[in-house]
Design a protein around this motif. Sequence first.
Motif, PDB file in Angstrom:
ATOM      1  N   SER A 175      12.630   6.769  12.810  1.00 48.80           N
ATOM      2  CA  SER A 175      13.287   7.956  13.384  1.00 48.80           C
ATOM      3  C   SER A 175      14.693   8.114  12.824  1.00 48.80           C
ATOM      4  N   ASP A 176      15.246   9.289  13.031  1.00 49.99           N
ATOM      5  CA  ASP A 176      16.677   9.505  12.778  1.00 49.99           C
ATOM      6  C   ASP A 176      17.218  10.368  13.904  1.00 49.99           C
ATOM      7  N   SER A 177      18.429  10.917  13.725  1.00 50.88           N
ATOM      8  CA  SER A 177      19.050  11.611  14.864  1.00 50.88           C
ATOM      9  C   SER A 177      18.241  12.824  15.309  1.00 50.88           C
TER      10      SER A 177
ATOM     11  N   ALA B 210      18.087   0.370  14.749  1.00 54.99           N
ATOM     12  CA  ALA B 210      19.015   0.374  13.600  1.00 54.99           C
ATOM     13  C   ALA B 210      19.866   1.638  13.624  1.00 54.99           C
ATOM     14  N   ALA B 211      20.175   2.126  14.847  1.00 49.94           N
ATOM     15  CA  ALA B 211      20.955   3.370  14.921  1.00 49.94           C
ATOM     16  C   ALA B 211      22.243   3.162  15.704  1.00 49.94           C
ATOM     17  N   LEU B 212      22.108   3.129  17.029  1.00 45.68           N
ATOM     18  CA  LEU B 212      23.292   3.207  17.885  1.00 45.68           C
ATOM     19  C   LEU B 212      23.289   2.103  18.925  1.00 45.68           C
TER      20      LEU B 212
ATOM     21  N   ASN C 170      22.200  -8.707  11.858  1.00 48.21           N
ATOM     22  CA  ASN C 170      22.795  -7.816  10.855  1.00 48.21           C
ATOM     23  C   ASN C 170      23.932  -8.485  10.074  1.00 48.21           C
TER      24      ASN C 170
ATOM     25  N   ARG D 232      25.009  -5.567  -2.426  1.00 51.79           N
ATOM     26  CA  ARG D 232      25.695  -5.201  -1.169  1.00 51.79           C
ATOM     27  C   ARG D 232      24.968  -4.046  -0.483  1.00 51.79           C
TER      28      ARG D 232
ATOM     29  N   LYS E  80      13.248  12.183   3.405  1.00 51.12           N
ATOM     30  CA  LYS E  80      14.503  12.355   4.172  1.00 51.12           C
ATOM     31  C   LYS E  80      15.644  12.792   3.254  1.00 51.12           C
TER      32      LYS E  80
ATOM     33  N   TYR F 299      16.943   5.736  10.532  1.00 48.33           N
ATOM     34  CA  TYR F 299      16.507   5.546   9.141  1.00 48.33           C
ATOM     35  C   TYR F 299      17.682   5.780   8.194  1.00 48.33           C
ATOM     36  N   GLY F 300      18.778   5.055   8.433  1.00 48.19           N
ATOM     37  CA  GLY F 300      19.945   5.157   7.564  1.00 48.19           C
ATOM     38  C   GLY F 300      19.976   3.963   6.628  1.00 48.19           C
ATOM     39  N   ASN F 301      21.188   3.530   6.282  1.00 47.37           N
ATOM     40  CA  ASN F 301      21.336   2.436   5.321  1.00 47.37           C
ATOM     41  C   ASN F 301      20.585   1.181   5.793  1.00 47.37           C
TER      42      ASN F 301
ATOM     43  N   LEU G 194      19.267  -4.601  14.214  1.00 47.99           N
ATOM     44  CA  LEU G 194      20.111  -4.324  13.038  1.00 47.99           C
ATOM     45  C   LEU G 194      21.342  -3.528  13.447  1.00 47.99           C
ATOM     46  N   ALA G 195      21.210  -2.680  14.476  1.00 43.44           N
ATOM     47  CA  ALA G 195      22.376  -1.947  14.988  1.00 43.44           C
ATOM     48  C   ALA G 195      23.258  -2.910  15.772  1.00 43.44           C
TER      49      ALA G 195
HETATM   50  P1  NAD Z   1      23.793   5.115   8.819  1.00 42.63           P
HETATM   51  O1  NAD Z   1      24.762   6.181   9.222  1.00 42.63           O
HETATM   52  O2  NAD Z   1      23.471   4.916   7.382  1.00 42.63           O
HETATM   53  O3  NAD Z   1      22.390   5.344   9.573  1.00 42.63           O
HETATM   54  C1  NAD Z   1      22.268   5.603  10.920  1.00 42.63           C
HETATM   55  C2  NAD Z   1      20.915   6.276  11.137  1.00 42.63           C
HETATM   56  O4  NAD Z   1      20.728   6.446  12.524  1.00 42.63           O
HETATM   57  C3  NAD Z   1      20.828   7.671  10.509  1.00 42.63           C
HETATM   58  O5  NAD Z   1      19.541   7.830   9.940  1.00 42.63           O
HETATM   59  C4  NAD Z   1      20.962   8.620  11.713  1.00 42.63           C
HETATM   60  O6  NAD Z   1      20.260   9.834  11.541  1.00 42.63           O
HETATM   61  C5  NAD Z   1      20.292   7.777  12.779  1.00 42.63           C
HETATM   62  N1  NAD Z   1      20.673   8.156  14.125  1.00 42.63           N
HETATM   63  C6  NAD Z   1      21.835   8.653  14.583  1.00 42.63           C
HETATM   64  N2  NAD Z   1      21.723   8.916  15.894  1.00 42.63           N
HETATM   65  C7  NAD Z   1      20.478   8.540  16.262  1.00 42.63           C
HETATM   66  C8  NAD Z   1      19.753   8.541  17.484  1.00 42.63           C
HETATM   67  N3  NAD Z   1      20.302   9.011  18.603  1.00 42.63           N
HETATM   68  N4  NAD Z   1      18.514   8.042  17.462  1.00 42.63           N
HETATM   69  C9  NAD Z   1      17.944   7.592  16.341  1.00 42.63           C
HETATM   70  N5  NAD Z   1      18.561   7.579  15.169  1.00 42.63           N
HETATM   71  C10 NAD Z   1      19.796   8.057  15.133  1.00 42.63           C
HETATM   72  O7  NAD Z   1      24.355   3.784   9.491  1.00 42.63           O
HETATM   73  P2  NAD Z   1      23.969   2.278   9.127  1.00 42.63           P
HETATM   74  O8  NAD Z   1      24.997   1.744   8.207  1.00 42.63           O
HETATM   75  O9  NAD Z   1      22.536   2.175   8.788  1.00 42.63           O
HETATM   76  O10 NAD Z   1      24.264   1.597  10.541  1.00 42.63           O
HETATM   77  C11 NAD Z   1      23.311   1.644  11.604  1.00 42.63           C
HETATM   78  C12 NAD Z   1      23.654   0.561  12.601  1.00 42.63           C
HETATM   79  O11 NAD Z   1      23.647  -0.701  11.932  1.00 42.63           O
HETATM   80  C13 NAD Z   1      25.038   0.702  13.252  1.00 42.63           C
HETATM   81  O12 NAD Z   1      24.968   0.203  14.575  1.00 42.63           O
HETATM   82  C14 NAD Z   1      25.895  -0.215  12.411  1.00 42.63           C
HETATM   83  O13 NAD Z   1      27.047  -0.663  13.110  1.00 42.63           O
HETATM   84  C15 NAD Z   1      24.899  -1.334  12.137  1.00 42.63           C
HETATM   85  N6  NAD Z   1      25.282  -2.149  10.989  1.00 42.63           N
HETATM   86  C16 NAD Z   1      25.233  -1.640   9.724  1.00 42.63           C
HETATM   87  C17 NAD Z   1      25.629  -2.440   8.671  1.00 42.63           C
HETATM   88  C18 NAD Z   1      25.570  -1.939   7.247  1.00 42.63           C
HETATM   89  O14 NAD Z   1      25.909  -2.716   6.339  1.00 42.63           O
HETATM   90  N7  NAD Z   1      25.143  -0.722   6.995  1.00 42.63           N
HETATM   91  C19 NAD Z   1      26.073  -3.757   8.890  1.00 42.63           C
HETATM   92  C20 NAD Z   1      26.080  -4.248  10.203  1.00 42.63           C
HETATM   93  C21 NAD Z   1      25.684  -3.432  11.237  1.00 42.63           C
END
Ligand code: NAD
Length: 423
Positions: free
Chosen positions: A249-251, A301-303, A350, A193, A270, A226-228, A323-324
């Motif tokens: 990149s990240d935030s 993959a962020a916002l 995603n 998962r 990171k 660069y999150g999950n 992915l976002a």
């Molecule tokens: P997360 O919180 O693990 O990671 C988000 C990343 O984005 C972090 O590294 C953060 O620093 C970065 N970030 C925040 N603001 C930013 C900006 N302005 N510019 C660049 N980077 C920025 O979240 P996640 O789970 O990886 O989710 C990211 C996206 O993927 C979201 O849109 C979420 O809805 C979507 N998503 C995630 C999953 C999942 O299983 N994790 C499933 C479907 C969709």
Amino acid sequence: MTQTEVVLEEKVNLFQQVQRQIDQAASIMQLEPGIHSILREPMREIRVSLPLKTDDGRLRLFEGFRVQYNDARGPTKGGIRFHPDETIDTVRALAAWMTWKCAIMDLPYGGAKGGIICNPKEMSSRELEALSRTYIDKIYDFLGPEKDIPAPDVYTTPQIMAWMMDEYSKLRGCYCPGVITGKPISLGGSLGRDDATARGGVYVVREAARWLKMELSGARVAVQGYGNAGSFAAVLLGKELGAKIVAVSDSRGGIYNPQGLDPTAVLQYKKKTGSVVDFGGAEFVSNKEILELDVDILIPAALEDQITGENADRIKARVVAELANGPTTPEADKLLHEKGVFVIPDFLCNAGGVTVSYFEWVQNISGYSWPGETVKQRLDARMTTAFEQVLSLFKEYEVDLRMAAYILAIKRVSEVMQLRGWI
Ligand code: NAD
């Protein structure tokens, strides 16, 4: 694009964007107006007030939502977000996308989403646990393995899912792991998962490249966020498909090295420093610039709302793999399509996360857990089939991939509404 169009675009909220996409698909499919009107509104919305005794003895009131968008295909499914900027419109939009996502993946689910307006970064573990339990106390009558099955989303974790599952089980007087997914493995979570969203995205990028006859070995990739989802995608694209990750990149900002970055080393950096910025041997790029780099594949993959009418013209990637959720506005979609950029839409790209959540639910209700390799193989098969089915409508209707995915989803949801005698 004129100045007026740009201003108009800024005023449209995420749910209005979704409704515009539904309207567009309905018009292409010549959808019966009654079905169209049902599909552009949520089936049920729950708003709850959540009192919390804070650690310093104050009593604070939080606001929470659960939107169940459409349950024609089965119990509704969707994550719960804890975020200070949460709004009912965002939750509605995400609930709608969950409906289409489950439909194109052919999962026996409808779509839902939940959220609490709060800032978990400023809350203690005790406060988070109390808030999570109160949320379940207020909505548990509307939840259940055969009604509505939440999961983690932005700023909610496997631990929070464990508390919520426990609260639900106490209220129902039974052990009920199938009410929620994304749980810790020892409490009925599924193997695979953690990287499922990224892995699913990597499988559809592989299929897209096959269709486009695009070489993936050495293909240059930029990942915004660069999150999950983003970090696992970078690692897997490098390891399994031989792609070259040149920017992430990240935030706080991004890093760029045209010779390629080591995604695992960046991830470790990171984890140690809190950001990818200042990683050795790479130059700084802003979050705006990373989108416009000269790459083959761009992964937002962020916002939401990152690729807009303002910057779509400057996107150089051949493939955008979303992915976002909601990173591309409808105006940008149109411009990218005209430029020949192949956009793999969010609710296909995603969908790996909800697919493995579905596998978790199947394992929970059958009381039998699967090896990690089985999870990967079944995820691959589902992602590949969904991509092929969307691609077939893309060719038939001569639309972009997002519209093709909408058409598939709307066909499937309307068909079961008809079969059930709802319309
Ligand atoms: P997360 O919180 O693990 O990671 C988000 C990343 O984005 C972090 O590294 C953060 O620093 C970065 N970030 C925040 N603001 C930013 C900006 N302005 N510019 C660049 N980077 C920025 O979240 P996640 O789970 O990886 O989710 C990211 C996206 O993927 C979201 O849109 C979420 O809805 C979507 N998503 C995630 C999953 C999942 O299983 N994790 C499933 C479907 C969709």
